[in-house]
Design an enzyme around this catalytic site. Structure first.
Site, PDB file in Angstrom:
ATOM      1  N   PRO A 158      -4.917   6.868  -2.287  1.00 54.06           N
ATOM      2  CA  PRO A 158      -6.043   6.722  -2.558  1.00 54.06           C
ATOM      3  C   PRO A 158      -7.179   7.673  -2.242  1.00 54.06           C
ATOM      4  CG  PRO A 158      -6.067   6.659   0.543  1.00 54.06           C
ATOM      5  CD  PRO A 158      -4.135   7.088  -0.111  1.00 54.06           C
ATOM      6  N   THR A 198      -7.629   0.205 -10.428  1.00 51.36           N
ATOM      7  CA  THR A 198      -6.169  -0.180  -9.517  1.00 51.36           C
ATOM      8  C   THR A 198      -5.792  -1.860 -10.216  1.00 51.36           C
ATOM      9  OG1 THR A 198      -7.615  -0.856  -7.998  1.00 51.36           O
ATOM     10  CG2 THR A 198      -5.884   0.776  -8.035  1.00 51.36           C
TER      11      THR A 198
ATOM     12  N   GLY B 103       0.291   0.496  -2.827  1.00 49.32           N
ATOM     13  CA  GLY B 103      -0.419   1.448  -3.241  1.00 49.32           C
ATOM     14  C   GLY B 103      -2.069   1.092  -2.411  1.00 49.32           C
ATOM     15  N   CYS B 104      -2.789   1.900  -3.301  1.00 50.68           N
ATOM     16  CA  CYS B 104      -4.269   2.009  -2.415  1.00 50.68           C
ATOM     17  C   CYS B 104      -5.121   1.627  -3.540  1.00 50.68           C
ATOM     18  CB  CYS B 104      -4.617   2.899  -1.144  1.00 50.68           C
ATOM     19  SG  CYS B 104      -3.725   3.159  -0.476  1.00 50.68           S
ATOM     20  N   ILE B 105      -6.546   1.470  -2.958  1.00 51.42           N
ATOM     21  CA  ILE B 105      -7.365   0.757  -4.092  1.00 51.42           C
ATOM     22  C   ILE B 105      -8.459   1.297  -4.036  1.00 51.42           C
ATOM     23  CG2 ILE B 105      -6.718  -1.564  -4.848  1.00 51.42           C
ATOM     24  CD1 ILE B 105      -8.516  -2.956  -3.480  1.00 51.42           C
TER      25      ILE B 105
END
Lengths: 410, 105
Positions: A158, A198, B103-105
């Site tokens: 991230p 995303t 995952g990540c945002i």
């Protein structure tokens, strides 16, 4: 006398210090904030520095100015935390015992984590805009740059403010257009993600924006190393992208004191209960903002929404009751799209950014996932809100819990 | 609903093409998923990564990142990309029968 210890005096730490200072009885509680620097930067402003919209001195204030009188501020780096002894050891060796600990130590960029990124070309043909120095060097560079391939490279996720790379490119498009040299500048986003962003809906909308502005995208690119001599990025699978000027978003990591405390994951982010915001397995340790490993954005708005949840849960905790408030992953981000316009996205753990309208008493509505001038004003106005309302822990007309009001479900 | 056929038996997939039900995973299912990803033969090194991913998921509810794979699985990054070209974390998670990493945002 009990002790509330806050590590980090950035967005999350400062809001918590203010909220707790008004809520905790001075006869029962002392409150300490530890940070290693005196300067509090308004980080969302860094994005604008390379393009000359803001200068760095307009984005910084003394940290101490934002703490109420009863807060003790300790200027020191942190060596490590000993949760088993409820103690924090400072860089100089001093030990601070706590009853409740709030970890708000944030995240920073680490260019040294990528082979070939941090060398003699750093600051000359390779830049960052996530640090004051980096953003200023880039502003200087752009002033006389004659054009070429400008590549924005996201190393790995991230990252803080995941929309910042897109905003940077939108603003670069506008900046070079105004300077009459857009045709000499080739703009490209190189990202490990499969698209512009995303989440599916916003990735599509933002992808269309990039397309319309003539900004190319290289998706699914996992950066392995940078070759400064040949001026190219090389992925782990040996695919390459060449550049003339590189703007890098290096690996983001939590504070090194987390690693020294063996309390973090592989990027030094603290495993945190995504609802209660307690550090996993530690009842009297709470985590806020970029320091957590939560699957939410690393952004000031998230720290702000978390602060309301954390505040309630800490008050419950010190009364000996279990935490009751649950964080929903709410994030709210203005996205600068250039030429005086912007977008707004509002989302949480479960709901991706949706189009529609975002109601806000007196000022709004803002348009969601759609470009408009009012979103740009919202973004620019936010700097005032940040210093005068948000950091002080005052009520903003926006709820911690995400609302579906105005959102159009497709 | 998309399905994967293993030994004549249909197995349900989710919208990302990952197994819809983790309980459906067997080593044969893994081999079939690997073929879909263009990996015709799973070597012991592939299995080491797959098993590591499964054990992390079992404990923590999400698949590990590439960085963590490199640090803890004993396979270096370069090799991971040779084993699972084009994104080892995503591909190995799929073959290991796990949902797409958050995952990540």
């Amino acid at each position: 006398m009990r002790h509330m210890l806050i590590l980090g005096g950035g967005t999350g730490g400062t809001i918590m210090a203010n909220k707790l200072a008004s809520a905790l009885d001075e006869r029962d509680w002392r409150i300490t904030v530890v940070d290693e620097t005196e300067e509090h930067y308004y980080q969302p402003g860094f994005l604008f520095v390379p393009f000359g919209t803001y200068r760095m001195h307009e984005l910084v204030k003394p940290r101490r100015q934002y703490f109420p009188g009863r807060i003790k501020f300790v200027l020191s780096a942190i060596d490590h935390i000993e949760p088993e002894n409820k103690t924090v050891i400072l860089a100089g060796g001093d030990a601070l015992r706590y009853d409740v600990l709030i970890i708000a130590t944030g995240a920073d960029i680490h260019p040294e984590q990528t082979e070939g990124l941090l060398d003699e070309e750093w600051g000359k043909s390779k830049f960052d805009f996530y640090t004051p120095k980096g953003a200023e060097r880039l502003a200087q560079f752009f002033k006389t740059w004659q054009g070429g391939k400008l590549v924005l490279s996201v190393t790995e996720m991230p990252i803080k403010c995941p929309v910042a790379p897109l905003e940077f490119l939108f603003l670069a498009d506008a900046y070079f257009t105004k300077r009459g040299m857009r045709d000499k500048v080739d703009l490209r986003l190189v990202t490990p993600l499969s698209g512009a962003f995303t989440k599916p809906m916003s990735s599509r909308v933002l992808g269309e924006f990039l397309d319309r502005k003539g900004i190319s995208v290289t998706p699914d690119f996992d950066l392995g190393r940078v070759d400064s001599k040949e001026k190219k990025l090389v992925a782990w699978d040996e695919t390459e992208v060449s550049y003339d000027a590189l703007v890098s978003i290096p690996t983001n990591m939590g504070n090194a004191c987390i690693a020294r405390s063996s309390m973090g994951n592989e990027l030094n982010f603290v495993p945190t209960n995504k609802e209660t915001l307690q550090a996993e397995g530690l009842e009297d340790v709470f985590v806020i903002g970029d320091a957590t490993n939560l699957p939410s954005s690393k952004a000031g708005s998230v720290a702000h929404f978390e602060s309301e949840i954390l505040f309630q849960n800490i008050l419950e905790h010190i009364e000996g009751r279990p935490p009751v408030a649950h964080f929903d992953g709410h994030a709210n981000c203005f996205i600068e799209s250039g030429f005086g316009k912007g977008l707004l996205i509002d989302f949480n753990y479960e709901t991706e950014p949706l189009p529609g309208e975002f109601p806000l008493p007196a000022v709004g509505p803002f348009s969601l996932l759609q470009e408009s001038p009012i979103n740009h004003y919202g973004k620019m106005m936010f700097r005032w809100v940040y210093w005068n309302l948000l950091l002080r822990g005052l009520e903003l007309p926006i709820e911690a819990e995400m609302s579906m009001a105005g959102k159009r479900v497709q | 609903m998309e399905t994967l056929s293993v030994a004549g038996k249909p197995i349900e997939l989710d919208s990302d093409g990952h197994l819809a039900h983790r309980a459906d995973w067997t080593e044969n299912v893994a081999r079939e998923l690997a073929v879909q990803e263009g990996i015709s033969d799973l070597t012991p090194q592939h299995w080491a990564v797959i098993n590591f991913m499964r054990s992390v998921f079992e404990k923590e509810g999400d698949a590990p990142s590439i960085r963590r794979l490199t640090k803890e699985s004993g396979v270096d990054t370069k090799t991971l990309y040779q084993l699972f070209p084009k994104g080892p974390a995503k591909r190995a998670a799929k073959i290991a029968g796990l949902p797409k990493p958050k995952g990540c945002i």
